[in-house]
Design a protein around this motif. Structure first.
Motif, short mmCIF file in Angstrom:
data_model
loop_
_atom_site.label_atom_id
_atom_site.label_comp_id
_atom_site.label_asym_id
_atom_site.label_seq_id
_atom_site.Cartn_x
_atom_site.Cartn_y
_atom_site.Cartn_z
N THR A 162 0.86 -1.19 0.00
CA THR A 162 0.00 0.00 0.00
C THR A 162 0.89 1.24 0.00
O THR A 162 2.11 1.14 0.22
N GLY A 163 0.27 2.37 -0.21
CA GLY A 163 1.01 3.63 -0.12
C GLY A 163 1.47 3.91 1.30
O GLY A 163 2.56 4.44 1.52
N MET A 164 0.66 3.55 2.29
CA MET A 164 1.06 3.80 3.67
C MET A 164 2.26 2.95 4.06
O MET A 164 3.10 3.39 4.85
N ASN A 185 5.17 4.97 2.84
CA ASN A 185 5.48 6.11 3.70
C ASN A 185 6.09 5.65 5.02
O ASN A 185 7.05 6.26 5.52
N PHE A 214 -1.38 13.62 4.29
CA PHE A 214 -2.36 12.54 4.26
C PHE A 214 -2.60 12.09 5.71
O PHE A 214 -1.65 11.98 6.49
N ASN A 247 -2.63 16.76 0.36
CA ASN A 247 -4.01 16.28 0.40
C ASN A 247 -4.71 16.87 1.62
O ASN A 247 -4.24 16.67 2.72
N ASP A 284 6.25 12.37 -0.45
CA ASP A 284 5.09 11.62 -0.92
C ASP A 284 4.66 12.27 -2.24
O ASP A 284 4.17 13.39 -2.25
N SER A 304 2.41 11.02 -4.39
CA SER A 304 1.21 10.35 -4.89
C SER A 304 0.28 11.27 -5.68
O SER A 304 -0.31 10.86 -6.67
N PHE A 305 0.12 12.51 -5.22
CA PHE A 305 -0.84 13.41 -5.87
C PHE A 305 -0.40 13.81 -7.26
O PHE A 305 -1.23 14.09 -8.12
N SER A 311 1.62 6.20 -3.32
CA SER A 311 0.48 5.34 -3.18
C SER A 311 0.10 4.99 -4.62
O SER A 311 -0.48 5.81 -5.33
N THR A 358 -2.03 3.01 -5.46
CA THR A 358 -3.48 2.86 -5.44
C THR A 358 -4.16 3.99 -6.23
O THR A 358 -5.27 3.81 -6.72
N LYS A 359 -3.50 5.13 -6.32
CA LYS A 359 -4.12 6.34 -6.88
C LYS A 359 -3.85 6.41 -8.39
O LYS A 359 -4.31 5.56 -9.12
N MET A 387 -4.75 -1.93 -4.36
CA MET A 387 -3.87 -1.18 -3.47
C MET A 387 -2.43 -1.47 -3.91
O MET A 387 -2.12 -2.55 -4.40
N GLY A 388 -1.56 -0.52 -3.67
CA GLY A 388 -0.15 -0.74 -3.96
C GLY A 388 0.65 0.49 -3.64
O GLY A 388 0.09 1.57 -3.42
N LEU A 391 -9.09 8.37 -4.97
CA LEU A 391 -8.77 9.42 -5.94
C LEU A 391 -7.87 8.81 -6.99
O LEU A 391 -7.38 7.69 -6.84
C1 LIG Z 1 -3.86 7.51 -0.55
C2 LIG Z 1 -2.64 8.21 -0.13
C3 LIG Z 1 -1.71 7.59 0.71
C4 LIG Z 1 -1.92 6.19 1.26
O1 LIG Z 1 -1.97 5.25 0.27
P1 LIG Z 1 -2.71 3.83 0.43
O2 LIG Z 1 -2.39 3.15 -0.86
O3 LIG Z 1 -4.14 4.12 0.67
O4 LIG Z 1 -2.08 3.17 1.61
C5 LIG Z 1 -0.58 8.30 1.06
N1 LIG Z 1 -0.38 9.55 0.63
C6 LIG Z 1 -1.25 10.19 -0.18
C7 LIG Z 1 -0.95 11.57 -0.63
C8 LIG Z 1 -2.42 9.55 -0.59
O5 LIG Z 1 -3.29 10.18 -1.38
#
Ligand SMILES: *Cc1c(COP(=O)(O)O)cnc(C)c1O
Length: 400
Positions: free
Chosen positions: A92-94, A97, A118, A165, A190, A192-193, A212, A214-215, A224-225, A343
Protein backbone atom coordinates in the motif's frame (compact mmCIF):
# COMPACT_ATOMS: atom_id res chain seq x y z
CA UNK A 1 14.41 -18.15 -15.11
CA UNK A 2 13.60 -14.57 -15.95
CA UNK A 3 16.46 -12.16 -15.57
CA UNK A 4 15.98 -9.07 -13.45
CA UNK A 5 15.29 -6.63 -16.20
CA UNK A 6 17.61 -3.95 -14.81
CA UNK A 7 20.36 -5.82 -16.56
CA UNK A 8 18.56 -5.85 -19.93
CA UNK A 9 16.23 -2.93 -19.92
CA UNK A 10 16.89 -0.50 -22.65
CA UNK A 11 16.31 3.10 -21.59
CA UNK A 12 14.61 5.32 -24.14
CA UNK A 13 14.81 9.10 -24.36
CA UNK A 14 11.12 9.64 -23.63
CA UNK A 15 8.89 9.00 -20.61
CA UNK A 16 6.07 7.48 -22.70
CA UNK A 17 8.36 4.94 -24.34
CA UNK A 18 9.89 3.85 -21.03
CA UNK A 19 6.39 3.52 -19.56
CA UNK A 20 5.28 1.24 -22.40
CA UNK A 21 8.49 -0.65 -23.22
CA UNK A 22 9.97 -1.14 -19.76
CA UNK A 23 9.20 -4.78 -19.19
CA UNK A 24 10.86 -7.99 -18.19
CA UNK A 25 12.57 -10.04 -20.87
CA UNK A 26 10.49 -12.77 -22.51
CA UNK A 27 10.63 -16.42 -21.59
CA UNK A 28 11.04 -19.10 -24.26
CA UNK A 29 7.28 -18.92 -24.76
CA UNK A 30 7.79 -15.42 -26.21
CA UNK A 31 4.74 -13.83 -24.61
CA UNK A 32 4.14 -10.21 -25.67
CA UNK A 33 2.48 -9.31 -22.36
CA UNK A 34 4.26 -10.27 -19.13
CA UNK A 35 2.91 -13.39 -17.37
CA UNK A 36 2.03 -13.41 -13.65
CA UNK A 37 4.40 -15.20 -11.28
CA UNK A 38 1.97 -16.38 -8.63
CA UNK A 39 4.56 -18.20 -6.58
CA UNK A 40 5.88 -17.73 -3.08
CA UNK A 41 9.27 -19.29 -3.75
CA UNK A 42 11.67 -20.29 -6.56
CA UNK A 43 13.61 -23.51 -7.12
CA UNK A 44 17.40 -23.81 -7.27
CA UNK A 45 19.26 -26.14 -9.65
CA UNK A 46 21.85 -27.01 -7.00
CA UNK A 47 22.82 -26.47 -3.39
CA UNK A 48 25.64 -24.30 -4.65
CA UNK A 49 23.25 -22.04 -6.56
CA UNK A 50 21.09 -21.70 -3.43
CA UNK A 51 24.13 -20.73 -1.36
CA UNK A 52 25.32 -18.17 -3.91
CA UNK A 53 21.90 -16.51 -4.27
CA UNK A 54 21.45 -16.29 -0.49
CA UNK A 55 24.96 -14.84 -0.16
CA UNK A 56 23.99 -12.28 -2.85
CA UNK A 57 26.93 -13.47 -4.97
CA UNK A 58 24.57 -14.44 -7.79
CA UNK A 59 21.36 -12.87 -9.14
CA UNK A 60 18.23 -14.93 -8.76
CA UNK A 61 14.83 -15.14 -7.16
CA UNK A 62 14.23 -17.29 -4.14
CA UNK A 63 11.31 -15.96 -2.09
CA UNK A 64 8.61 -13.47 -3.06
CA UNK A 65 8.78 -11.49 0.17
CA UNK A 66 12.24 -10.46 -1.05
CA UNK A 67 11.59 -10.13 -4.77
CA UNK A 68 9.48 -11.49 -7.59
CA UNK A 69 9.66 -10.80 -11.36
CA UNK A 70 6.34 -8.93 -11.34
CA UNK A 71 7.22 -6.63 -8.44
CA UNK A 72 10.64 -6.06 -10.00
CA UNK A 73 9.14 -5.15 -13.34
CA UNK A 74 6.76 -2.66 -11.75
CA UNK A 75 9.30 -0.99 -9.51
CA UNK A 76 12.11 -0.87 -12.06
CA UNK A 77 9.82 0.76 -14.57
CA UNK A 78 8.76 3.28 -11.92
CA UNK A 79 12.46 3.96 -11.20
CA UNK A 80 13.03 4.73 -14.88
CA UNK A 81 10.09 7.17 -14.84
CA UNK A 82 11.24 8.87 -11.62
CA UNK A 83 14.85 9.02 -12.85
CA UNK A 84 16.33 7.05 -9.95
CA UNK A 85 18.26 3.81 -9.76
CA UNK A 86 16.70 1.83 -6.93
CA UNK A 87 13.37 1.04 -5.28
CA UNK A 88 10.99 -1.47 -3.75
CA UNK A 89 7.29 -2.12 -4.24
CA UNK A 90 4.95 -2.19 -1.25
CA UNK A 91 1.45 -3.50 -0.55
CA UNK A 92 0.00 0.00 0.00
CA UNK A 93 1.01 3.63 -0.12
CA UNK A 94 1.06 3.80 3.67
CA UNK A 95 3.54 0.90 3.80
CA UNK A 96 5.76 3.01 1.51
CA UNK A 97 5.48 6.11 3.70
CA UNK A 98 6.05 4.08 6.86
CA UNK A 99 9.20 2.49 5.42
CA UNK A 100 10.59 5.80 4.21
CA UNK A 101 9.99 7.36 7.63
CA UNK A 102 11.14 4.48 9.85
CA UNK A 103 14.05 3.00 7.95
CA UNK A 104 16.47 5.82 8.74
CA UNK A 105 15.30 6.77 12.23
CA UNK A 106 16.08 5.57 15.72
CA UNK A 107 15.07 6.59 19.26
CA UNK A 108 16.20 10.13 20.01
CA UNK A 109 15.93 11.32 16.40
CA UNK A 110 13.76 14.20 15.25
CA UNK A 111 11.78 14.65 12.06
CA UNK A 112 10.55 17.85 10.43
CA UNK A 113 7.47 17.49 8.27
CA UNK A 114 5.15 19.73 6.33
CA UNK A 115 1.92 20.10 8.29
CA UNK A 116 -0.44 19.33 5.38
CA UNK A 117 -0.31 15.56 5.18
CA UNK A 118 -2.36 12.54 4.26
CA UNK A 119 -4.15 11.63 7.52
CA UNK A 120 -2.50 8.26 8.13
CA UNK A 121 0.94 9.83 7.60
CA UNK A 122 -0.04 12.50 10.11
CA UNK A 123 -1.14 9.78 12.55
CA UNK A 124 2.17 7.88 12.19
CA UNK A 125 4.15 11.01 12.95
CA UNK A 126 1.88 12.32 15.70
CA UNK A 127 0.65 9.11 17.38
CA UNK A 128 3.13 6.33 16.66
CA UNK A 129 6.62 7.87 16.43
CA UNK A 130 6.54 9.29 19.99
CA UNK A 131 6.08 5.72 21.31
CA UNK A 132 9.49 4.91 19.87
CA UNK A 133 11.20 8.05 21.13
CA UNK A 134 11.10 9.93 17.82
CA UNK A 135 9.95 13.55 18.03
CA UNK A 136 8.66 15.84 15.32
CA UNK A 137 8.03 19.44 14.35
CA UNK A 138 5.36 20.40 11.82
CA UNK A 139 5.89 23.46 9.67
CA UNK A 140 3.76 25.38 7.21
CA UNK A 141 4.41 24.18 3.66
CA UNK A 142 5.47 27.51 2.25
CA UNK A 143 7.13 29.20 5.26
CA UNK A 144 10.89 28.97 4.62
CA UNK A 145 11.89 30.57 7.93
CA UNK A 146 9.77 28.10 9.84
CA UNK A 147 11.50 25.24 8.00
CA UNK A 148 14.94 26.61 8.94
CA UNK A 149 14.00 27.20 12.57
CA UNK A 150 12.58 23.69 12.97
CA UNK A 151 15.93 21.96 12.36
CA UNK A 152 17.57 20.59 15.52
CA UNK A 153 20.92 18.81 16.04
CA UNK A 154 18.96 15.50 16.19
CA UNK A 155 16.95 16.10 12.98
CA UNK A 156 17.50 13.20 10.57
CA UNK A 157 14.60 13.34 8.14
CA UNK A 158 12.61 16.04 6.35
CA UNK A 159 9.27 14.67 5.11
CA UNK A 160 7.10 16.50 2.61
CA UNK A 161 3.91 15.89 0.68
CA UNK A 162 3.46 18.17 -2.32
CA UNK A 163 0.87 18.89 -3.61
CA UNK A 164 -0.76 18.08 -0.28
CA UNK A 165 -4.01 16.28 0.40
CA UNK A 166 -6.58 17.88 0.33
CA UNK A 167 -5.44 21.53 0.45
CA UNK A 168 -3.07 21.28 -2.55
CA UNK A 169 -0.42 23.26 -0.66
CA UNK A 170 3.00 23.08 -2.28
CA UNK A 171 6.43 22.70 -0.72
CA UNK A 172 9.49 23.99 -2.59
CA UNK A 173 11.32 20.69 -3.10
CA UNK A 174 14.65 22.29 -4.09
CA UNK A 175 14.62 24.49 -0.99
CA UNK A 176 13.94 21.57 1.37
CA UNK A 177 16.66 19.49 -0.30
CA UNK A 178 19.20 22.33 0.12
CA UNK A 179 18.23 22.67 3.79
CA UNK A 180 18.64 18.92 4.26
CA UNK A 181 22.10 18.95 2.66
CA UNK A 182 23.29 21.73 4.99
CA UNK A 183 22.08 19.77 7.98
CA UNK A 184 22.99 16.24 7.02
CA UNK A 185 19.37 15.05 6.72
CA UNK A 186 17.47 12.86 4.28
CA UNK A 187 14.47 14.16 2.29
CA UNK A 188 11.49 11.86 1.71
CA UNK A 189 8.55 13.02 -0.39
CA UNK A 190 5.09 11.62 -0.92
CA UNK A 191 4.61 12.09 -4.67
CA UNK A 192 1.21 10.35 -4.89
CA UNK A 193 -0.84 13.41 -5.87
CA UNK A 194 1.40 14.36 -8.77
CA UNK A 195 2.63 10.99 -10.14
CA UNK A 196 6.00 10.87 -11.91
CA UNK A 197 4.43 12.19 -15.10
CA UNK A 198 3.85 15.56 -13.44
CA UNK A 199 6.64 15.84 -10.91
CA UNK A 200 10.00 14.06 -10.58
CA UNK A 201 11.43 15.04 -7.17
CA UNK A 202 14.79 13.31 -7.76
CA UNK A 203 15.49 16.02 -10.32
CA UNK A 204 15.59 18.45 -7.36
CA UNK A 205 17.70 16.07 -5.26
CA UNK A 206 15.07 14.28 -3.11
CA UNK A 207 16.50 11.06 -1.61
CA UNK A 208 13.35 8.95 -1.23
CA UNK A 209 10.14 9.20 -3.26
CA UNK A 210 7.00 7.46 -1.99
CA UNK A 211 3.92 6.53 -3.95
CA UNK A 212 0.48 5.34 -3.18
CA UNK A 213 0.16 3.37 -6.45
CA UNK A 214 -3.48 2.86 -5.44
CA UNK A 215 -4.12 6.34 -6.88
CA UNK A 216 -2.98 7.61 -10.29
CA UNK A 217 -0.57 4.77 -11.01
CA UNK A 218 -3.34 2.17 -10.95
CA UNK A 219 -5.67 4.86 -12.21
CA UNK A 220 -8.74 2.67 -12.26
CA UNK A 221 -9.53 2.09 -8.59
CA UNK A 222 -8.79 -1.64 -8.77
CA UNK A 223 -5.93 -2.38 -6.42
CA UNK A 224 -3.87 -1.18 -3.47
CA UNK A 225 -0.15 -0.74 -3.96
CA UNK A 226 2.82 1.48 -3.32
CA UNK A 227 6.54 1.97 -3.78
CA UNK A 228 9.56 3.73 -2.34
CA UNK A 229 12.21 4.64 -4.89
CA UNK A 230 15.39 6.69 -4.63
CA UNK A 231 19.16 6.62 -4.62
CA UNK A 232 20.97 3.32 -3.87
CA UNK A 233 22.44 4.91 -0.78
CA UNK A 234 19.11 5.99 0.72
CA UNK A 235 17.39 2.74 -0.34
CA UNK A 236 19.81 0.41 1.44
CA UNK A 237 18.24 0.87 4.89
CA UNK A 238 14.74 0.92 3.37
CA UNK A 239 15.30 -2.43 1.67
CA UNK A 240 16.69 -3.99 4.86
CA UNK A 241 13.71 -2.71 6.86
CA UNK A 242 11.21 -3.92 4.24
CA UNK A 243 12.71 -7.40 3.85
CA UNK A 244 12.50 -8.08 7.57
CA UNK A 245 9.08 -6.51 8.17
CA UNK A 246 7.34 -7.81 5.02
CA UNK A 247 5.07 -5.11 3.50
CA UNK A 248 5.51 -6.83 0.12
CA UNK A 249 3.33 -6.18 -2.93
CA UNK A 250 1.57 -9.27 -4.31
CA UNK A 251 2.65 -10.41 -7.82
CA UNK A 252 -0.86 -10.02 -9.27
CA UNK A 253 -1.16 -6.45 -7.99
CA UNK A 254 2.33 -5.68 -9.31
CA UNK A 255 1.31 -7.02 -12.73
CA UNK A 256 -1.74 -4.72 -12.75
CA UNK A 257 0.33 -1.72 -11.69
CA UNK A 258 3.05 -2.36 -14.24
CA UNK A 259 0.41 -2.49 -16.99
CA UNK A 260 -1.13 0.69 -15.58
CA UNK A 261 2.15 2.59 -15.93
CA UNK A 262 1.91 2.04 -19.69
CA UNK A 263 -1.09 4.37 -19.88
CA UNK A 264 -0.06 6.83 -17.16
CA UNK A 265 1.06 9.57 -19.61
CA UNK A 266 -2.15 9.57 -21.67
CA UNK A 267 -4.34 9.36 -18.60
CA UNK A 268 -2.53 12.18 -16.80
CA UNK A 269 -2.71 14.46 -19.84
CA UNK A 270 -6.47 14.04 -19.98
CA UNK A 271 -6.95 14.24 -16.17
CA UNK A 272 -5.04 17.54 -16.10
CA UNK A 273 -6.85 18.97 -19.12
CA UNK A 274 -10.21 18.17 -17.48
CA UNK A 275 -9.08 19.48 -14.07
CA UNK A 276 -7.93 22.79 -15.55
CA UNK A 277 -11.30 23.31 -17.25
CA UNK A 278 -13.11 22.28 -14.07
CA UNK A 279 -11.06 24.75 -11.96
CA UNK A 280 -11.80 27.52 -14.48
CA UNK A 281 -15.52 26.76 -14.30
CA UNK A 282 -15.45 26.87 -10.48
CA UNK A 283 -13.48 30.11 -10.37
CA UNK A 284 -16.20 31.80 -12.43
CA UNK A 285 -19.13 30.44 -10.41
CA UNK A 286 -20.87 32.68 -7.85
CA UNK A 287 -21.78 29.56 -5.85
CA UNK A 288 -18.12 28.86 -5.10
CA UNK A 289 -16.27 30.78 -2.41
CA UNK A 290 -12.70 29.73 -3.24
CA UNK A 291 -10.89 27.35 -5.59
CA UNK A 292 -7.50 25.75 -5.20
CA UNK A 293 -5.72 24.42 -8.29
CA UNK A 294 -1.94 24.83 -8.70
CA UNK A 295 -2.07 25.88 -12.36
CA UNK A 296 -4.75 28.57 -11.94
CA UNK A 297 -2.91 31.91 -12.28
CA UNK A 298 -4.79 33.11 -9.15
CA UNK A 299 -3.29 30.28 -7.09
CA UNK A 300 -1.02 31.70 -4.32
CA UNK A 301 1.82 29.29 -5.16
CA UNK A 302 1.39 29.44 -8.95
CA UNK A 303 5.06 30.36 -9.59
CA UNK A 304 6.30 27.42 -7.54
CA UNK A 305 3.80 25.11 -9.24
CA UNK A 306 5.19 26.13 -12.65
CA UNK A 307 8.74 25.57 -11.41
CA UNK A 308 8.37 22.03 -10.12
CA UNK A 309 5.27 20.58 -11.81
CA UNK A 310 4.78 19.87 -15.51
CA UNK A 311 0.98 20.11 -15.30
CA UNK A 312 -1.51 21.13 -12.60
CA UNK A 313 -2.64 17.62 -11.66
CA UNK A 314 -6.10 16.09 -11.38
CA UNK A 315 -7.01 17.32 -7.91
CA UNK A 316 -9.14 20.42 -7.36
CA UNK A 317 -10.30 21.63 -3.94
CA UNK A 318 -12.96 24.26 -3.42
CA UNK A 319 -15.26 25.83 -0.85
CA UNK A 320 -18.98 25.99 -1.53
CA UNK A 321 -20.49 29.41 -0.83
CA UNK A 322 -23.31 29.57 1.73
CA UNK A 323 -21.91 27.52 4.59
CA UNK A 324 -21.66 23.93 5.78
CA UNK A 325 -25.32 22.89 5.36
CA UNK A 326 -25.36 24.10 1.79
CA UNK A 327 -22.13 22.21 1.11
CA UNK A 328 -23.68 18.96 2.38
CA UNK A 329 -26.88 19.57 0.35
CA UNK A 330 -24.68 20.11 -2.72
CA UNK A 331 -22.92 16.77 -2.21
CA UNK A 332 -26.25 14.96 -1.81
CA UNK A 333 -27.58 16.44 -5.06
CA UNK A 334 -24.77 15.05 -7.24
CA UNK A 335 -26.04 12.45 -9.68
CA UNK A 336 -22.95 11.20 -11.52
CA UNK A 337 -19.84 12.07 -9.51
CA UNK A 338 -18.97 9.38 -6.93
CA UNK A 339 -18.80 10.34 -3.27
CA UNK A 340 -15.85 8.17 -2.20
CA UNK A 341 -12.47 8.59 -0.51
CA UNK A 342 -10.45 7.16 -3.41
CA UNK A 343 -8.77 9.42 -5.94
CA UNK A 344 -6.82 9.05 -9.15
CA UNK A 345 -9.61 6.97 -10.70
CA UNK A 346 -11.05 7.24 -14.23
CA UNK A 347 -14.29 8.23 -12.43
CA UNK A 348 -14.58 11.68 -10.91
CA UNK A 349 -14.60 11.28 -7.13
CA UNK A 350 -15.60 13.78 -4.48
CA UNK A 351 -14.79 13.84 -0.76
CA UNK A 352 -15.79 16.10 2.13
CA UNK A 353 -12.49 15.93 4.09
CA UNK A 354 -13.64 17.51 7.39
CA UNK A 355 -16.28 14.81 8.01
CA UNK A 356 -14.44 11.83 6.50
CA UNK A 357 -10.74 11.54 5.58
CA UNK A 358 -9.63 14.25 8.03
CA UNK A 359 -12.21 13.67 10.79
CA UNK A 360 -9.45 12.19 13.02
CA UNK A 361 -7.80 15.61 13.26
CA UNK A 362 -8.95 18.12 15.84
CA UNK A 363 -10.73 21.20 14.54
CA UNK A 364 -7.61 23.30 15.26
CA UNK A 365 -5.41 20.84 13.36
CA UNK A 366 -7.84 20.95 10.43
CA UNK A 367 -8.01 24.71 10.33
CA UNK A 368 -4.20 24.93 10.49
CA UNK A 369 -4.16 23.23 7.08
CA UNK A 370 -7.19 25.15 5.76
CA UNK A 371 -9.67 22.28 5.91
CA UNK A 372 -12.86 24.18 6.58
CA UNK A 373 -16.30 22.56 6.86
CA UNK A 374 -17.17 23.92 3.40
CA UNK A 375 -14.12 22.38 1.71
CA UNK A 376 -14.67 19.74 -0.94
CA UNK A 377 -11.93 17.77 -2.71
CA UNK A 378 -12.45 16.50 -6.23
CA UNK A 379 -10.33 14.01 -8.15
CA UNK A 380 -11.25 14.94 -11.70
CA UNK A 381 -11.75 11.83 -13.82
CA UNK A 382 -11.78 10.94 -17.48
CA UNK A 383 -15.47 11.45 -18.27
CA UNK A 384 -16.27 14.22 -20.76
CA UNK A 385 -15.58 17.52 -19.00
CA UNK A 386 -18.99 18.92 -19.97
CA UNK A 387 -20.71 16.07 -18.10
CA UNK A 388 -18.57 16.64 -14.99
CA UNK A 389 -19.33 20.35 -14.99
CA UNK A 390 -23.05 19.75 -15.69
CA UNK A 391 -23.33 17.46 -12.64
CA UNK A 392 -21.68 20.02 -10.34
CA UNK A 393 -23.64 22.90 -11.83
CA UNK A 394 -26.92 21.04 -11.38
CA UNK A 395 -26.10 20.12 -7.75
CA UNK A 396 -25.09 23.70 -6.94
CA UNK A 397 -28.40 25.00 -8.31
CA UNK A 398 -30.48 22.35 -6.50
CA UNK A 399 -28.72 23.00 -3.16
CA UNK A 400 -29.55 26.69 -2.91
C1 LIG B 1 -3.86 7.51 -0.55
C2 LIG B 1 -2.64 8.21 -0.13
C3 LIG B 1 -1.71 7.59 0.71
C4 LIG B 1 -1.92 6.19 1.26
O1 LIG B 1 -1.97 5.25 0.27
P1 LIG B 1 -2.71 3.83 0.43
O2 LIG B 1 -2.39 3.15 -0.86
O3 LIG B 1 -4.14 4.12 0.67
O4 LIG B 1 -2.08 3.17 1.61
C5 LIG B 1 -0.58 8.30 1.06
N1 LIG B 1 -0.38 9.55 0.62
C6 LIG B 1 -1.25 10.19 -0.18
C7 LIG B 1 -0.95 11.57 -0.63
C8 LIG B 1 -2.42 9.55 -0.59
O5 LIG B 1 -3.29 10.18 -1.38
Amino acid sequence: MYKLFTANMKKYPHFETNAVRGQMSRSQKKEHSAPIFATSSFVFDSAEEARAVFAEEADGYFYSRYSNPNTDEFVEKLCALEGVDDGIATATGMAANFLAIMAHLRAGDHIVSSRSLFTSTHQIITQLLPRYGISHTYVDCGDKEEWQEAIMPTTRLLFIETPSNPGLDLVDIGFVVALARENNCIVAIDNSFASPYIQTPAQFGADLICHSATKFIDGQGRTMGGAVVGSHEAMEQVRFFARQTGPTLAPFNAWILSKSLETLPVRMEKHCQNAMKFAEFLSQSKDIQSVRYPFLPSYPQYELAKKQMRLGGAMVSFEVAGGYERCIRFIDKLEMISVTPNLGDTRTALTHPASTTHSKLSEDERLAVNITKELVRVSVGLEHIDDIIADVDHALKKSK
